[in-house]
Write a protein that holds these residues in place. Sequence first.
Motif, PDB file in Angstrom:
ATOM      1  N   ASP A  73       0.953  -1.084   0.005  1.00  0.00           N
ATOM      2  CA  ASP A  73       0.326   0.291   0.253  1.00  0.00           C
ATOM      3  C   ASP A  73       0.797   1.334   0.248  1.00  0.00           C
ATOM      4  O   ASP A  73       0.279   2.730  -0.209  1.00  0.00           O
ATOM      5  N   LEU A  74       2.248   1.148   0.323  1.00  0.00           N
ATOM      6  CA  LEU A  74       2.744   2.343   1.204  1.00  0.00           C
ATOM      7  C   LEU A  74       4.085   2.981  -0.354  1.00  0.00           C
ATOM      8  O   LEU A  74       4.364   4.343  -0.888  1.00  0.00           O
ATOM      9  N   VAL A  75       4.030   1.586  -1.607  1.00  0.00           N
ATOM     10  CA  VAL A  75       4.301   2.354  -2.466  1.00  0.00           C
ATOM     11  C   VAL A  75       3.679   2.697  -3.134  1.00  0.00           C
ATOM     12  O   VAL A  75       3.013   3.261  -3.475  1.00  0.00           O
ATOM     13  N   PRO A  76       5.517   3.813  -3.560  1.00  0.00           N
ATOM     14  CA  PRO A  76       3.784   5.316  -4.096  1.00  0.00           C
ATOM     15  C   PRO A  76       3.668   5.258  -5.595  1.00  0.00           C
ATOM     16  O   PRO A  76       3.382   6.508  -6.339  1.00  0.00           O
ATOM     17  N   GLU A  77       4.051   3.559  -6.682  1.00  0.00           N
ATOM     18  CA  GLU A  77       3.788   3.983  -7.590  1.00  0.00           C
ATOM     19  C   GLU A  77       3.018   2.579  -8.065  1.00  0.00           C
ATOM     20  O   GLU A  77       2.761   1.851  -7.184  1.00  0.00           O
ATOM     21  N   ALA A  97      -3.926  -6.533   0.749  1.00  0.00           N
ATOM     22  CA  ALA A  97      -2.840  -5.271  -0.012  1.00  0.00           C
ATOM     23  C   ALA A  97      -2.827  -5.253  -1.716  1.00  0.00           C
ATOM     24  O   ALA A  97      -2.567  -4.452  -1.719  1.00  0.00           O
ATOM     25  N   CYS A  98      -2.791  -6.948  -1.492  1.00  0.00           N
ATOM     26  CA  CYS A  98      -2.518  -6.630  -3.167  1.00  0.00           C
ATOM     27  C   CYS A  98      -3.404  -5.672  -3.375  1.00  0.00           C
ATOM     28  O   CYS A  98      -3.590  -5.223  -4.635  1.00  0.00           O
ATOM     29  N   GLY A  99      -4.923  -6.280  -3.701  1.00  0.00           N
ATOM     30  CA  GLY A  99      -6.259  -5.963  -3.862  1.00  0.00           C
ATOM     31  C   GLY A  99      -6.190  -4.628  -4.436  1.00  0.00           C
ATOM     32  O   GLY A  99      -6.777  -3.726  -4.938  1.00  0.00           O
ATOM     33  N   ARG A 100      -6.299  -3.892  -3.184  1.00  0.00           N
ATOM     34  CA  ARG A 100      -6.225  -2.254  -2.613  1.00  0.00           C
ATOM     35  C   ARG A 100      -5.445  -2.245  -3.263  1.00  0.00           C
ATOM     36  O   ARG A 100      -5.574  -1.530  -4.102  1.00  0.00           O
ATOM     37  N   ARG A 134     -11.972 -12.247  -6.445  1.00  0.00           N
ATOM     38  CA  ARG A 134     -12.869 -11.432  -6.142  1.00  0.00           C
ATOM     39  C   ARG A 134     -11.676  -9.160  -6.615  1.00  0.00           C
ATOM     40  O   ARG A 134     -12.826  -8.604  -7.213  1.00  0.00           O
ATOM     41  N   ALA A 135     -10.637  -9.572  -6.009  1.00  0.00           N
ATOM     42  CA  ALA A 135      -9.592  -8.511  -6.209  1.00  0.00           C
ATOM     43  C   ALA A 135      -9.002  -8.540  -8.079  1.00  0.00           C
ATOM     44  O   ALA A 135      -8.461  -8.105  -8.196  1.00  0.00           O
ATOM     45  N   GLY A 136      -9.955  -9.819  -8.517  1.00  0.00           N
ATOM     46  CA  GLY A 136      -9.078  -9.846  -9.722  1.00  0.00           C
ATOM     47  C   GLY A 136      -8.127 -10.190 -10.902  1.00  0.00           C
ATOM     48  O   GLY A 136      -7.193  -9.144 -10.832  1.00  0.00           O
ATOM     49  N   ILE A 137      -6.811 -11.020  -9.587  1.00  0.00           N
ATOM     50  CA  ILE A 137      -5.377 -11.527  -9.209  1.00  0.00           C
ATOM     51  C   ILE A 137      -5.193 -12.115 -10.020  1.00  0.00           C
ATOM     52  O   ILE A 137      -6.183 -13.536  -9.842  1.00  0.00           O
TER      53      ILE A 137
END
Lengths: 470, 470
Positions: A73-77, A97-100, A134-137
């Motif tokens: 989540d904290l990666v700015p890109e 977290a990956c989904g978010r 759900r997250a499309g991963i």
Amino acid sequence: MEKRIDTAVGKLQEFEAIFNPKSVAVIGASDDPAKLGYHVIKSLVAGGFPGKIFPINPGRKEVFGLRAFSSPDLVPEKIDLAIVVLPAKLVPEVLEACGRKGIKGAVLIAGGFKEIEDKSGEKMQEEITQLANRAGIKVIGPNTFGMFNLHRKLNASFTPDFSQMEPGSISLVSQSGGIAHLLGFLAQRERVGLGKVFGLGNRCNIDFAEMLECLVEDPETKVIAMYIEGLDNPRRLIDTAQKVRGRKPLLVYKAGRSQASDKASKSHTGSLAGNYEIYQGAFRQAGMLTVESSEELLDAAKILALCPLPRGNRVAVLSGQAGLAMVASDFCEREGLVLAPFSEDTQRQINELLPPLTIRTNPVDLGPAWYNAEAMRGIIQLVLSDENIDAMIFCIVYASINRHLTKMLIELFETESKKKPILTCISAPEGIWDDDIRSLQNVGVVNFSTPERAAQALGNLIRYSKISGE
Amino acid sequence: MEKRIDTAVGKLQEFEAIFNPKSVAVIGASDDPAKLGYHVIKSLVAGGFPGKIFPINPGRKEVFGLRAFSSPDLVPEKIDLAIVVLPAKLVPEVLEACGRKGIKGAVLIAGGFKEIEDKSGEKMQEEITQLANRAGIKVIGPNTFGMFNLHRKLNASFTPDFSQMEPGSISLVSQSGGIAHLLGFLAQRERVGLGKVFGLGNRCNIDFAEMLECLVEDPETKVIAMYIEGLDNPRRLIDTAQKVRGRKPLLVYKAGRSQASDKASKSHTGSLAGNYEIYQGAFRQAGMLTVESSEELLDAAKILALCPLPRGNRVAVLSGQAGLAMVASDFCEREGLVLAPFSEDTQRQINELLPPLTIRTNPVDLGPAWYNAEAMRGIIQLVLSDENIDAMIFCIVYASINRHLTKMLIELFETESKKKPILTCISAPEGIWDDDIRSLQNVGVVNFSTPERAAQALGNLIRYSKISGE
């Protein structure tokens, strides 16, 4: 036969984050060589991945010289692909977290899911599958060594050495990471070019059928090779194979024919192997090429990647040494190939070039032309342009007096190898002719370490030419 | 079973001039690299032959830095072996000179005898056979690449590179020089130790049966491997094999099962190949181990040379990666081997060493012990000392995190490999673990490039243990 264009064209797009990510996060990256997370970040960095790499490790400011983050989540890109090297119990949270973060592809290296004895593993796998869907991963794994795409310098595995391989047009989809390594290292030693290699492991939401739909559309993949233990939904793979039948060679090596390995399959990647013979029959009916060993899988993939398809099964065997010609002929007949007579015209001209000390009909013993590169060149050219011949196996054994021959062969075969399949069995001591054999493969001639393996590979090439021509 | 001591003990004495000559004449030696006679003298000299070497060439005072003579008669010392590198038509005269000189062994490299279309070849072969028999000269050939005995640094062939090989205890008798080269170079690449290698060619007065009688007495030969195309007197070989049955492993690779190669056989080394199936049946009945490819011949020879014979067919498969265990298990069952359950005691202790994440019964998936060399060592020791287990196949694939494992294996196997056969399939990138694999073979563990080949070789070892135990 008209090639069908399927609705699956968009399939490649769905796999973009996995095949061709612009940025990758390594969740569980580590600086400690005793941890898998170290080998994964090393694979990416030392493999020369050209995109961005983000180590994720809450305890570190920096990993492998790169700025680390405590959470994706904290990666700015933007992040396309996440490689997750964490224990099973942490995976659900990480996937959320990956989904978010909008990550579309994940490689889950951790084991401890459907393959373990404890029922909790299966439950956890269901949970992460639902989360990912759900997250499309799209998820490679869990319980995998990872994957690599040599065309993009993307080594998303825990084995940095894969980055040393030369890219080629064979894609491999393996249920087992061990077999992916075995085949990868054999391919490296025998100079067989792999392109994309996937360890499917427990197949959470990507299975063999979907990989097939996708790779059949992939312009960088010419041959698809699969190593399969057990399938949850065999019908789906067989239907897909039937649908794409003849568009690209699809090789399948199926393990689990024995009781012992059937049992092992369940606890390896979570599925029973099932009845071997029924699988083989169904695979063949769907146009898949079944092979019986890891060597045969690689040999067949190599010839299918490098050679044009022959029009028929009429093979010429030419050999500098008669023993190799005999062994090659034995195996050709076993593979259903025909050592056809040459046309009258070809035969007459061969008789002019070779003295009557030797067998001059098919298989040809070139023995007396040993010193005479020009006679040998003449015979090869005659045979390759003979209408009665669809493919050629050429065997030659090094002896210190015939050192010069390979140069002639490379020049000659460079122009001829686009027209008909040319297989060689060039046998020499270590370090002699090795470079020449590589040069031959670069001009589309495939070399095999024994005449038997050459003949078997040609059998597979011809089996495929029948499938694709139907 | 009591081993028979035959009357053939004196056979070795008859072959002394060929196996262990003190002095060798090269008749047709040359300084011109375009001639075979150059490569033959080079093979002897560069191969470090410790005895005397006499080049025979009427046009030269010196060849290859050695004093040359115009005829063997003129050599002032005794000559044991003559290597003849002259056209067929000169051979009778040369053999007469050899007879006068008291030479007892000859290697006739020239072709142009029984194998050619023209009847004159057969006549000439009869003539030289009578000449040789009258003079008491044992002849390797004609129409041969020669022979070599690495235990005596005797390279009596036209291929100097054979001298680079490490000597071992496998002797090879090949009808074809091409196949002898193919197998020799494969053996070199795979670190299989050959000792004596003979190209029998047209078999003028030494045939397969006599080589067998002799090699069975040879203390430097542990395994006898044969490549056969056609036999003039099959009964003689089969009777001899029956007589020496079980004394040493005798491997046979028979070519000529196809129509095309049967025809080729006649013009290659002068004999029709005959009915393949009848030969195979008779060979097996006589206690010969039949194999189906050149790879299988080498793999079987290697395991028979290095491993102790197992008491039975109960095999344990242990693998660091489950996929390899499955493939090995499949091939074990195909070979008639049994993946037997461990004893209760062994199983209980394995369960203590391995977590319940994996299959812990036979085949064992050592996956969770990947980081834990001590657990792996413990499991291997338990399995090797289990009364229910006769042999072990151990598979492991390199990943950069398990680099250290092979050192443990070498130490452990050094003591264990004398008791039960230990086969490994250690798979790694080029240059990694290569030295370790060599070290393993030095302590009596045999390594194979794939699990399938390991299982097949073990099948052959167990087939032989049944023959020798009858």
